[in-house]
Scaffold this motif. Sequence first.
Motif, PDB file in Angstrom:
ATOM      1  N   GLU A   3     -22.941  22.711  10.922  1.00 52.79           N
ATOM      2  CA  GLU A   3     -21.753  21.892  11.156  1.00 52.79           C
ATOM      3  C   GLU A   3     -22.033  20.956  12.333  1.00 52.79           C
ATOM      4  O   GLU A   3     -22.545  21.385  13.373  1.00 52.79           O
ATOM      5  CB  GLU A   3     -20.543  22.779  11.477  1.00 52.79           C
ATOM      6  CG  GLU A   3     -20.180  23.754  10.364  1.00 52.79           C
ATOM      7  CD  GLU A   3     -19.474  23.089   9.197  1.00 52.79           C
ATOM      8  OE1 GLU A   3     -19.098  21.906   9.329  1.00 52.79           O
ATOM      9  OE2 GLU A   3     -19.298  23.760   8.174  1.00 52.79           O
ATOM     10  N   GLN A   4     -21.725  19.677  12.149  1.00 49.60           N
ATOM     11  CA  GLN A   4     -21.838  18.742  13.244  1.00 49.60           C
ATOM     12  C   GLN A   4     -20.436  18.512  13.801  1.00 49.60           C
ATOM     13  O   GLN A   4     -19.584  17.958  13.116  1.00 49.60           O
ATOM     14  CB  GLN A   4     -22.449  17.414  12.773  1.00 49.60           C
ATOM     15  CG  GLN A   4     -23.892  17.564  12.284  1.00 49.60           C
ATOM     16  CD  GLN A   4     -23.982  17.719  10.781  1.00 49.60           C
ATOM     17  OE1 GLN A   4     -22.993  17.594  10.087  1.00 49.60           O
ATOM     18  NE2 GLN A   4     -25.167  17.994  10.297  1.00 49.60           N
ATOM     19  N   LYS A   5     -20.188  18.931  15.041  1.00 50.93           N
ATOM     20  CA  LYS A   5     -18.872  18.756  15.649  1.00 50.93           C
ATOM     21  C   LYS A   5     -18.629  17.298  16.004  1.00 50.93           C
ATOM     22  O   LYS A   5     -17.542  16.768  15.818  1.00 50.93           O
ATOM     23  CB  LYS A   5     -18.750  19.660  16.877  1.00 50.93           C
ATOM     24  CG  LYS A   5     -18.783  21.150  16.538  1.00 50.93           C
ATOM     25  CD  LYS A   5     -18.651  22.003  17.782  1.00 50.93           C
ATOM     26  CE  LYS A   5     -18.713  23.492  17.426  1.00 50.93           C
ATOM     27  NZ  LYS A   5     -18.600  24.344  18.631  1.00 50.93           N
ATOM     28  N   PRO A   7     -18.675  13.545  15.325  1.00 43.40           N
ATOM     29  CA  PRO A   7     -18.770  12.707  14.121  1.00 43.40           C
ATOM     30  C   PRO A   7     -20.068  11.900  14.126  1.00 43.40           C
ATOM     31  O   PRO A   7     -20.407  11.263  15.134  1.00 43.40           O
ATOM     32  CB  PRO A   7     -17.545  11.797  14.221  1.00 43.40           C
ATOM     33  CG  PRO A   7     -16.577  12.552  15.063  1.00 43.40           C
ATOM     34  CD  PRO A   7     -17.423  13.292  16.060  1.00 43.40           C
ATOM     35  N   ASN A  23     -21.596  14.362   8.574  1.00 40.62           N
ATOM     36  CA  ASN A  23     -20.999  15.666   8.869  1.00 40.62           C
ATOM     37  C   ASN A  23     -20.686  16.470   7.615  1.00 40.62           C
ATOM     38  O   ASN A  23     -20.104  15.947   6.659  1.00 40.62           O
ATOM     39  CB  ASN A  23     -19.698  15.481   9.655  1.00 40.62           C
ATOM     40  CG  ASN A  23     -19.913  14.758  10.955  1.00 40.62           C
ATOM     41  OD1 ASN A  23     -20.113  13.562  10.951  1.00 40.62           O
ATOM     42  ND2 ASN A  23     -19.887  15.489  12.055  1.00 40.62           N
ATOM     43  N   VAL A  27     -15.427  13.612   7.692  1.00 33.57           N
ATOM     44  CA  VAL A  27     -14.679  13.410   8.937  1.00 33.57           C
ATOM     45  C   VAL A  27     -13.228  13.081   8.611  1.00 33.57           C
ATOM     46  O   VAL A  27     -12.921  12.525   7.556  1.00 33.57           O
ATOM     47  CB  VAL A  27     -15.290  12.267   9.789  1.00 33.57           C
ATOM     48  CG1 VAL A  27     -16.684  12.627  10.263  1.00 33.57           C
ATOM     49  CG2 VAL A  27     -15.311  10.951   9.012  1.00 33.57           C
ATOM     50  N   GLN A  45     -18.267  13.733   3.270  1.00 37.13           N
ATOM     51  CA  GLN A  45     -19.685  13.694   3.630  1.00 37.13           C
ATOM     52  C   GLN A  45     -20.461  12.864   2.606  1.00 37.13           C
ATOM     53  O   GLN A  45     -20.253  12.967   1.401  1.00 37.13           O
ATOM     54  CB  GLN A  45     -20.272  15.110   3.676  1.00 37.13           C
ATOM     55  CG  GLN A  45     -21.739  15.130   4.117  1.00 37.13           C
ATOM     56  CD  GLN A  45     -22.361  16.512   4.021  1.00 37.13           C
ATOM     57  OE1 GLN A  45     -22.019  17.287   3.132  1.00 37.13           O
ATOM     58  NE2 GLN A  45     -23.272  16.826   4.929  1.00 37.13           N
ATOM     59  N   THR A 459     -30.171  16.208   9.960  1.00 35.16           N
ATOM     60  CA  THR A 459     -29.689  16.830  11.201  1.00 35.16           C
ATOM     61  C   THR A 459     -30.558  16.500  12.409  1.00 35.16           C
ATOM     62  O   THR A 459     -30.221  16.867  13.537  1.00 35.16           O
ATOM     63  CB  THR A 459     -29.634  18.364  11.042  1.00 35.16           C
ATOM     64  OG1 THR A 459     -30.953  18.852  10.728  1.00 35.16           O
ATOM     65  CG2 THR A 459     -28.676  18.761   9.926  1.00 35.16           C
TER      66      THR A 459
END
Length: 505
Positions: A3-5, A7, A23, A27, A45, A459
């Motif tokens: 998970e990318q917190k 954005p 993400n 978002v 996404q 990532t």
Amino acid sequence: MIEQKQPLYIQVHHADNVAIVANAGGVGEGSNFSSGIIAIERIPQGHKIALRSIKKDEAIYRYGEVIGYAKEPIEKGAWVHEARMLLPTPPTLDNLPSANGILNSQVEPADRTFLGYRNTNGTVGTKNILGITTSVQCVAGVLGYAVERIKKELLPLYENVDDVISLTHTYGCGVAINAEGSEIPIRTITNLSQHPNFGGEVLVIGLGCEKLQPLVITTQENDIISLQDQQGFEANVREIMKKADEKLRLLNNRRREAVPIQELVIGVQCGGSDAFSGVSANPAVGYAADLLVKSGATVLFSEVTEVRDAIHLLTPRTVNEEVREALIREMAWYDDYLAKGNADRSANPSPGNKKGGLSNVVEKALGSIVKSGTSPIVDVLAPGERVRKKGLNFAATPASDFVCGTLQTASGIHLQVFTTGRGTPYNLQAVPVIKVSTTTNLKEKWHDLIDLDAGTIVTGEATIEEVGTALFEYILKVASGEAVTWADRWGIANDLALFNPAPVT
């Protein structure tokens, strides 16, 4: 799942006015990117966000190329999806850039070998398989029954043989055998029967009255069984098993030995694609393709409808005007083929592609051709033709996964690298299929079907070069029998799917 917190989005080219949301889960409205852009609505996404305001009829850029035109004004931070875009016209096939065949890749050649099976005709195989070909669909049921018995009763006696497979198809009779286009399925069947993984041992099962006579597939009468010559079902099965036993005995003498990487033929393809295909998996495959070609191996890329809208980027990579004209000829043939069926370019992408963020075939094509790397295109193969030249080849095929895989196998690939963003269990019986995921989410979800994760590029955990190099090494291991793909471990495979543009009578 990663998970990318914060954005995040991925902008491929500095001229792009859209980027794709990286993400997992997308978002939400109000999400603030580090660039200062604020999402004014929820964006899934892989889907596109406007990096600036776009006027009505203004060009929308991704990969530094026009992928569409705005149907209406699009605000900065808005979701740029299919309904807000007009499809641009395809590049004309007239006045395309000339051939120059310049190698842009900076990769270094690798002096490598793999463990393969040398054949008496000079080819090399990566598997040791008895392939039994049918000349007509009528015999498929009998052959299927016989193959089950062969695997159970005979194959265990020959420890050096990997498998026995039936090359069944829907062609052979009820077709206009001499019509324009009929040469495509006929040469495909013929070349499949002679695949290097079958060790030069051809066995053809016919009925006797079909239009595609077995002697078209093989000139060796001793390699043909006609079921109408036998006395009933059990006699048919006995004769097939007898001939199979003879072939297995010969194949059992094959042994792997070190052969130069120059003998390797690799196919690349994508299916269940998403917007990350063109930024993670396909670029990594392209880097591996450059490594292979620079080292002397052969790579085939395909899917006419998924390169047609990027043809202007491919003609400059052809080595001479003859290859350039052949590439254009295949594009023109397919344009005409689609026109006859009243099919337009909106038939591609698929619903799943669109859900993964691909708005149209132009965006899909720009991401698809990246699989070919940067090497010069040395030859163009018509559908089902056998590879003739080492280096990067364009093998003209439909974009359909199963049809493309069938035709690439007929062209002589030893294994196929298949990128996917949505996921697919697709596999081929005659050659292994290495599946590469575009995101780590898919790798974690389908941990026992995906062989290599290119999502680490998204990532930032790995570079395109690192994943491409890892794929290159894995290709050599699979070709050598030192690694087994997930699909081969499960023993799953798709049916052959011939491309037959000729009439069915």
